[in-house]
Motif scaffolding. Structure first.
Motif, short mmCIF file in Angstrom:
data_model
loop_
_atom_site.label_atom_id
_atom_site.label_comp_id
_atom_site.label_asym_id
_atom_site.label_seq_id
_atom_site.Cartn_x
_atom_site.Cartn_y
_atom_site.Cartn_z
N MET A 245 -10.53 94.32 55.92
CA MET A 245 -9.51 93.56 56.62
C MET A 245 -10.11 92.27 57.15
O MET A 245 -11.32 92.18 57.40
N ALA A 246 -9.25 91.25 57.31
CA ALA A 246 -9.74 89.98 57.84
C ALA A 246 -10.37 90.18 59.22
O ALA A 246 -11.37 89.55 59.56
N ASP A 247 -9.76 91.02 60.03
CA ASP A 247 -10.30 91.38 61.34
C ASP A 247 -10.40 92.91 61.37
O ASP A 247 -9.53 93.59 61.92
N PRO A 248 -11.44 93.49 60.76
CA PRO A 248 -11.48 94.95 60.59
C PRO A 248 -11.50 95.71 61.90
O PRO A 248 -11.09 96.86 61.95
N LEU A 249 -11.98 95.10 62.99
CA LEU A 249 -12.01 95.81 64.26
C LEU A 249 -10.79 95.50 65.11
O LEU A 249 -10.64 96.06 66.21
N LEU A 250 -9.91 94.61 64.64
CA LEU A 250 -8.67 94.31 65.35
C LEU A 250 -8.91 94.09 66.84
O LEU A 250 -8.36 94.76 67.69
N GLY A 251 -9.77 93.12 67.10
CA GLY A 251 -10.05 92.79 68.50
C GLY A 251 -10.97 93.78 69.18
O GLY A 251 -10.93 93.91 70.40
N GLY A 252 -11.77 94.48 68.41
CA GLY A 252 -12.72 95.43 68.99
C GLY A 252 -12.29 96.88 68.92
O GLY A 252 -12.99 97.75 69.43
N ALA A 253 -11.15 97.18 68.28
CA ALA A 253 -10.69 98.57 68.17
C ALA A 253 -11.63 99.36 67.27
O ALA A 253 -12.19 98.84 66.31
N GLU A 254 -11.78 100.65 67.59
CA GLU A 254 -12.65 101.54 66.83
C GLU A 254 -11.83 102.48 65.97
O GLU A 254 -10.76 102.94 66.38
N PRO A 255 -12.29 102.78 64.75
CA PRO A 255 -11.59 103.79 63.93
C PRO A 255 -11.71 105.17 64.56
O PRO A 255 -12.76 105.52 65.13
N LEU A 256 -10.63 105.94 64.48
CA LEU A 256 -10.58 107.26 65.10
C LEU A 256 -10.29 108.30 64.03
O LEU A 256 -9.22 108.30 63.43
N GLY A 257 -11.26 109.18 63.78
CA GLY A 257 -11.08 110.25 62.82
C GLY A 257 -10.78 111.57 63.52
O GLY A 257 -10.56 111.62 64.74
N VAL A 258 -10.78 112.65 62.75
CA VAL A 258 -10.45 113.96 63.30
C VAL A 258 -11.44 114.37 64.40
O VAL A 258 -11.01 114.78 65.48
N PRO A 259 -12.76 114.26 64.18
CA PRO A 259 -13.67 114.65 65.27
C PRO A 259 -13.48 113.80 66.53
O PRO A 259 -13.51 114.32 67.64
N GLY A 260 -13.25 112.49 66.33
CA GLY A 260 -13.06 111.61 67.48
C GLY A 260 -11.79 111.94 68.24
O GLY A 260 -11.76 111.91 69.49
N LEU A 261 -10.71 112.26 67.52
CA LEU A 261 -9.46 112.64 68.19
C LEU A 261 -9.64 113.95 68.95
O LEU A 261 -9.11 114.11 70.06
N ARG A 262 -10.36 114.87 68.37
CA ARG A 262 -10.60 116.15 69.05
C ARG A 262 -11.33 115.91 70.38
O ARG A 262 -10.98 116.49 71.41
N ARG A 263 -12.31 115.02 70.36
CA ARG A 263 -13.03 114.71 71.61
C ARG A 263 -12.13 113.96 72.59
O ARG A 263 -12.20 114.17 73.81
N PHE A 264 -11.29 113.08 72.07
CA PHE A 264 -10.37 112.29 72.90
C PHE A 264 -9.42 113.20 73.67
O PHE A 264 -9.04 112.91 74.81
#
Length: 447
Positions: A245-264
């Motif tokens: 993506m032109a701005d892959p982090l979209l202003g600093g956003a982090e990708p969230l996968g299944v393990p990350g959502l579980r921790r969230f």
């Protein structure tokens, strides 16, 4: 649907001619041979669908409808059926699976033979080849499309996709140079592994995986060349899953996968709030029990377009389901949320929607491709894709995902009655898990 499908198949074969006979244009300005050939291909696909049993998939239903429109156009004197041909090819591609992609490619071949300067036909051909994993051929078709495309904005997505496919191929070339002795696949060092950027995508991934496994076994994971090979493999897999993506982090956003959502979610109380005028009014009323319940939850979840809640109303998790044939054309998701999950299929539509509708700075975390279809992903719930009640609501998808992950301490539903009521099947699922019910919420204790 069975009778409709049978009748349509009869009509298609009547217009296209008997199976096995070469297509002929009818005297007096009848359909072009390419259109008749396309109809015959559609007839074969319809026959396969009829033999596969009852149809409950909305995407296949739309494909059948588009074949019907193409049949009507081909049987109407003086009608231009070319646009109907392209729409049918796109619906075939959207229906998913290799069979749909192969039909789309075959229809694109007929379309490019009919009009060699149609940018839509070449785009369809590139998309179909891309879906089949034939990257190098897809690049060639995409480049033909770009040579005809005058719209700069519309060309950006194709240019980005070409760059992605080439970058994935470059990773393969570097890997071959790293492990080989000049022969493709590095057979001198790794045995009979055959890796090439010209392989279909699935075969290339399998060969790349085997190459990494063999070299790691031979030299160990600490070897610098093995570490670089593993990095190339990871980059290749990432490029296979999504475009840059032109701005892959979209202003600093982090990708969230299944393990990350579980921790969230772990150990937190979750409040899923329906977007209704009554709920929004109660949420903003000082001293209301509903406002206290929402405010006391660790995470507030809202779904889809939030029209009634105040712009300042707290949203910790926003979930949205892509709907319609062009979900990337909807309003941008500019409501501030800590995390945002986008559910959608097929994958190209999901990718395009994220590029088009996400707003930099509007979220801190973005659900990745592992979370885009939790109900039907075999790695998660893996359920059938459709039932008699139609697609699942976004709220139900979120609830099933929370239940599967099993880490929230409690989940409360707020306002899911009247216009916001869930389907009978969804209410039945909720009722089987409800720990307590009152006037404001259905409280669920997850397994």
């Amino acid at each position: 649907m069975g009778q409709t499908l049978t009748g349509l198949l009869t009509s298609v074969r009547a217009i296209a001619g008997r199976p096995g006979t070469p297509p002929r244009a009818r005297p007096g300005g009848g359909p072009d041979p390419e259109l008749l050939a396309a109809l015959r291909l559609c007839g074969d696909h319809l026959a396969a669908l009829a033999a596969s049993g009852p149809l409950t998939d909305a995407r296949r239903t739309r494909l059948i409808a588009s074949i019907g429109a193409l049949t009507t156009a081909c049987s109407t004197p003086g009608a231009d059926a070319f646009d109907a041909l392209l729409r049918t090819g796109q619906q075939a591609l959207d229906s998913g699976g290799d069979a749909g992609a192969r039909l789309a490619l075959a229809l694109a071949d007929e379309a490019t033979a009919l009009r060699a300067r149609s940018k839509g036909a070449w785009r369809l051909r590139g998309n179909a080849l891309d879906a089949l994993g034939r990257s190098e051929e897809a690049i060639t078709a995409y480049e033909r499309h770009l040579a005809l495309q005058q719209n700069t904005a519309a060309a950006r997505d194709v240019e980005r996709r070409i760059a992605t496919l080439r970058a994935a191929g470059d990773r393969i070339d570097e890997a071959l140079a790293l492990v080989g002795d000049g022969s493709e696949g590095g057979e001198g060092a790794t045995g009979a592994v055959r890796l090439s950027r010209r392989l279909p995508a699935a075969d290339a991934r399998a060969a790349f995986t085997e190459l990494v496994r063999l070299r790691t076994t031979e030299r160990g994971a600490a070897d610098p060349a093995v570490r670089r090979l593993a990095a190339l493999y990871a980059e290749h897999r990432r490029l296979s899953d999504r475009d840059p993506m032109a701005d892959p982090l979209l202003g600093g956003a982090e990708p969230l996968g299944v393990p990350g959502l579980r921790r969230f979610l772990a150990g937190r109380t979750v409040c899923l709030v329906a977007d209704t005028p009554h709920t929004a009014e109660q949420e903003q009323r000082p001293g209301s029990s509903l406002a206290a319940l929402i405010g006391g939850s660790d995470l507030v979840v809202r779904c889809d377009a939030v029209r009634h809640a105040a712009p300042t109303a707290r949203t910790d998790l926003h979930a949205v389901t892509l709907r319609g044939d062009s979900p990337w054309k909807g309003p941008r998701w500019d409501r501030r949320a800590t995390a945002r999950l986008v559910f959608g299929d097929p994958l190209p539509h999901w990718r395009l929607a994220l590029r088009s509708r996400l707003v930099p700075g509007a979220q801190d975390r973005i659900g990745d491709a592992t979370l885009r279809r939790p109900l039907h992903d075999p790695a998660l719930l893996g359920e059938a894709a459709a039932d008699a009640e139609g697609p699942a609501s976004t709220a139900y998808t979120v609830l099933r995902l929370l239940d599967f992950l099993g880490t929230p301490a409690r989940v409360d539903l707020i306002g899911f009655e009247g216009p916001a009521a869930l389907s009978p099947r969804e209410r039945e699922w909720i009722g089987a898990r409800a720990g307590a019910t009152d006037d404001t919420a259905v409280r669920i204790t997850l397994r």
